[in-house]
Design a protein around this motif. Structure first.
Motif, PDB file in Angstrom:
ATOM      1  N   ALA A   1       0.837  -1.191   0.000  1.00  0.00           N
ATOM      2  CA  ALA A   1       0.000   0.000   0.000  1.00  0.00           C
ATOM      3  C   ALA A   1       0.874   1.243   0.000  1.00  0.00           C
ATOM      4  CB  ALA A   1      -0.902   0.003   1.223  1.00  0.00           C
ATOM      5  N   VAL A   2       0.454   2.238  -0.765  1.00  0.00           N
ATOM      6  CA  VAL A   2       1.171   3.509  -0.858  1.00  0.00           C
ATOM      7  C   VAL A   2       0.226   4.605  -0.427  1.00  0.00           C
ATOM      8  CG1 VAL A   2       2.257   5.154  -2.444  1.00  0.00           C
ATOM      9  CG2 VAL A   2       2.594   2.705  -2.777  1.00  0.00           C
ATOM     10  N   SER A   3       0.737   5.525   0.397  1.00  0.00           N
ATOM     11  CA  SER A   3      -0.059   6.698   0.761  1.00  0.00           C
ATOM     12  C   SER A   3       0.874   7.890   0.874  1.00  0.00           C
ATOM     13  CB  SER A   3      -0.808   6.466   2.076  1.00  0.00           C
ATOM     14  OG  SER A   3       0.107   6.304   3.143  1.00  0.00           O
ATOM     15  N   ALA A   4       0.297   9.065   0.798  1.00  0.00           N
ATOM     16  CA  ALA A   4       1.076  10.296   0.897  1.00  0.00           C
ATOM     17  C   ALA A   4       0.364  11.249   1.845  1.00  0.00           C
ATOM     18  CB  ALA A   4       1.265  10.922  -0.477  1.00  0.00           C
ATOM     19  N   PRO A   5       0.535  11.058   3.163  1.00  0.00           N
ATOM     20  CA  PRO A   5      -0.097  11.956   4.126  1.00  0.00           C
ATOM     21  C   PRO A   5       0.434  13.380   3.951  1.00  0.00           C
ATOM     22  CG  PRO A   5       0.929  10.070   5.217  1.00  0.00           C
ATOM     23  CD  PRO A   5       1.351  10.041   3.789  1.00  0.00           C
ATOM     24  N   GLU A   6      -0.432  14.340   4.134  1.00  0.00           N
ATOM     25  CA  GLU A   6      -0.045  15.736   3.965  1.00  0.00           C
ATOM     26  C   GLU A   6       1.041  16.128   4.964  1.00  0.00           C
ATOM     27  OE1 GLU A   6      -2.253  20.022   3.987  1.00  0.00           O
ATOM     28  OE2 GLU A   6      -3.395  18.274   3.367  1.00  0.00           O
TER      29      GLU A   6
END
Length: 113
Positions: A16-21
């Motif tokens: 899984a890939v995410s980009a939290p602010e």
């Protein structure tokens, strides 16, 4: 027909890939990640949120096996870009850490216990 039990582990690897602010992009890997999942890993590593990020946090605490080809894919994705990403790898088991070091990731990443 019986429903799946909620604590049943996934059948294959989870990526899984995410980009939290205002935080590093995150890549979470779980399970056995080998040559059979290399193409999926390369696709995840090419996600816009990772391509555009200058800092990555890779959670490998759930990885039970990590293939050398996958380690090289992670190395390529982090370094073969206009501005290499700063990598922090967290939670890798000793055998996985050895594979990461064998691929040379320790030269470009902080590998945390």
């Amino acid at each position: 027909m019986a429903a799946d039990h909620p604590s049943t582990p996934p059948a294959g690897p989870v990526m899984a890939v995410s980009a939290p602010e205002n935080r590093p992009a995150e890549l979470v890997l779980v399970g056995q990640i080998g040559t059979e999942s290399l193409r999926e890993l390369e696709q995840r590593l090419d996600a816009p949120s990772l391509r555009e990020a200058t800092e990555w946090f890779v959670d490998m605490s759930g990885v039970t096996r990590f293939d050398l080809a996958c380690a090289y894919a992670l190395l390529r994705a982090a370094t073969l870009r206009p501005k290499p990403a700063t990598l922090t790898i967290h939670g890798a088991r000793r055998a996985v850490q050895r594979m990461l070091r064998h691929a040379g990731l320790d030269a470009v990443a902080v590998i945390e216990e």
